[in-house]
Enzyme design. Sequence first.
Site, PDB file in Angstrom:
ATOM      1  N   ASP A 135       0.877  -1.177   0.000  1.00 20.08           N
ATOM      2  CA  ASP A 135       0.000   0.000   0.000  1.00 20.08           C
ATOM      3  C   ASP A 135       0.913   1.226   0.000  1.00 20.08           C
ATOM      4  OD1 ASP A 135       0.861   0.421   2.606  1.00 20.08           O
ATOM      5  OD2 ASP A 135      -1.141   0.385   3.507  1.00 20.08           O
ATOM      6  N   HIS A 136       0.316   2.390   0.220  1.00 16.48           N
ATOM      7  CA  HIS A 136       1.098   3.628   0.204  1.00 16.48           C
ATOM      8  C   HIS A 136       2.203   3.641   1.269  1.00 16.48           C
ATOM      9  CE1 HIS A 136      -2.430   3.919   2.717  1.00 16.48           C
ATOM     10  NE2 HIS A 136      -1.816   4.814   3.455  1.00 16.48           N
ATOM     11  N   CYS A 146       3.159  -3.031   3.953  1.00 15.45           N
ATOM     12  CA  CYS A 146       2.322  -1.868   4.291  1.00 15.45           C
ATOM     13  C   CYS A 146       3.111  -1.064   5.321  1.00 15.45           C
ATOM     14  CB  CYS A 146       0.928  -2.293   4.764  1.00 15.45           C
ATOM     15  SG  CYS A 146       0.869  -3.196   6.317  1.00 15.45           S
ATOM     16  N   GLY A 147       2.470  -0.136   6.002  1.00 11.07           N
ATOM     17  CA  GLY A 147       3.217   0.700   6.933  1.00 11.07           C
ATOM     18  C   GLY A 147       3.900  -0.126   8.024  1.00 11.07           C
ATOM     19  N   THR A 148       3.128  -1.025   8.607  1.00  9.95           N
ATOM     20  CA  THR A 148       3.674  -1.873   9.679  1.00  9.95           C
ATOM     21  C   THR A 148       3.944  -3.305   9.221  1.00  9.95           C
ATOM     22  OG1 THR A 148       1.430  -2.496  10.267  1.00  9.95           O
ATOM     23  CG2 THR A 148       2.383  -0.635  11.474  1.00  9.95           C
ATOM     24  N   ILE A 161       1.558  -5.315   9.343  1.00  9.91           N
ATOM     25  CA  ILE A 161       0.574  -6.065  10.123  1.00  9.91           C
ATOM     26  C   ILE A 161      -0.725  -6.255   9.345  1.00  9.91           C
ATOM     27  CG2 ILE A 161      -0.802  -6.128  12.240  1.00  9.91           C
ATOM     28  CD1 ILE A 161       1.456  -4.497  13.607  1.00  9.91           C
ATOM     29  N   GLY A 162      -1.314  -5.160   8.906  1.00 14.27           N
ATOM     30  CA  GLY A 162      -2.614  -5.262   8.217  1.00 14.27           C
ATOM     31  C   GLY A 162      -2.534  -6.145   6.983  1.00 14.27           C
ATOM     32  N   HIS A 187      10.708 -23.520   9.192  1.00 11.34           N
ATOM     33  CA  HIS A 187       9.704 -24.171  10.040  1.00 11.34           C
ATOM     34  C   HIS A 187       8.290 -24.093   9.496  1.00 11.34           C
ATOM     35  CE1 HIS A 187      12.186 -24.152  14.017  1.00 11.34           C
ATOM     36  NE2 HIS A 187      12.998 -24.084  12.970  1.00 11.34           N
ATOM     37  N   ASN A 188       7.929 -22.917   8.933  1.00  7.73           N
ATOM     38  CA  ASN A 188       6.528 -22.686   8.532  1.00  7.73           C
ATOM     39  C   ASN A 188       6.319 -22.789   7.030  1.00  7.73           C
ATOM     40  OD1 ASN A 188       7.097 -19.914  10.623  1.00  7.73           O
ATOM     41  ND2 ASN A 188       6.049 -21.754  11.356  1.00  7.73           N
ATOM     42  N   ARG A 245       7.377   1.337   7.446  1.00 11.21           N
ATOM     43  CA  ARG A 245       7.674   2.366   8.449  1.00 11.21           C
ATOM     44  C   ARG A 245       8.415   1.764   9.645  1.00 11.21           C
ATOM     45  NH1 ARG A 245       1.447   4.317   7.912  1.00 11.21           N
ATOM     46  NH2 ARG A 245       1.643   5.361   5.902  1.00 11.21           N
ATOM     47  N   ARG A 295       9.238 -33.010  10.884  1.00 11.74           N
ATOM     48  CA  ARG A 295       8.754 -32.370  12.106  1.00 11.74           C
ATOM     49  C   ARG A 295       7.683 -31.312  11.808  1.00 11.74           C
ATOM     50  NH1 ARG A 295      13.029 -29.132  14.828  1.00 11.74           N
ATOM     51  NH2 ARG A 295      14.469 -30.329  13.573  1.00 11.74           N
ATOM     52  N   HIS A 296       7.913 -30.549  10.753  1.00 11.60           N
ATOM     53  CA  HIS A 296       7.097 -29.336  10.544  1.00 11.60           C
ATOM     54  C   HIS A 296       5.899 -29.498   9.620  1.00 11.60           C
ATOM     55  CE1 HIS A 296       9.945 -27.147  12.907  1.00 11.60           C
ATOM     56  NE2 HIS A 296      10.938 -27.445  12.090  1.00 11.60           N
TER      57      HIS A 296
END
Length: 142
Positions: free
Chosen positions: A7-8, A64-66, A68-69, A97-98, A108, A132-133
Amino acid sequence: MIALGCDHGGYELKQEIIKYLEEKNIPYKDFGCHSTEAVDYPIYARMVGKAIQTGECEKGILICGTGIGISIAANKMKGIRAALCTDCFCAEATREHNDANILALGGRVVGPGLAVKIVDTFLNTEFSHAERHQKRIDLIEE
Ligand code: RB5
């Protein structure tokens, strides 16, 4: 092929990552956005997630900024395992692992130097110790 989306808040960092991918001759597809004008990150998460679901792209990078979203949005999609990383340890561990198929970054949060190292680690680390994973990844899918 690496799918890119932002995003921005992630646009400027995405440009730095594009420079790295081009220097390394790593093919990518940029799903936008294409400026710092405000947009809605779930739209870009969806396009990148879809490119992975269909097999058009093998891995993705979302910013994105964090971080997170855009990672929350991507992780709603079946088969998507988006990992928000702020360091190389996590980038390596989430591949091993994942079997994460999307790296999420905060434009940011991390500077371009660290972000490129995180990308490099993510793209160059294989899923390992499947005995394992894999069972745990299957449980996530269920
Ligand atoms: C946009 O201002 C910001 O909310 C977004 O980039 C992201 O940080 C959301 O998680």
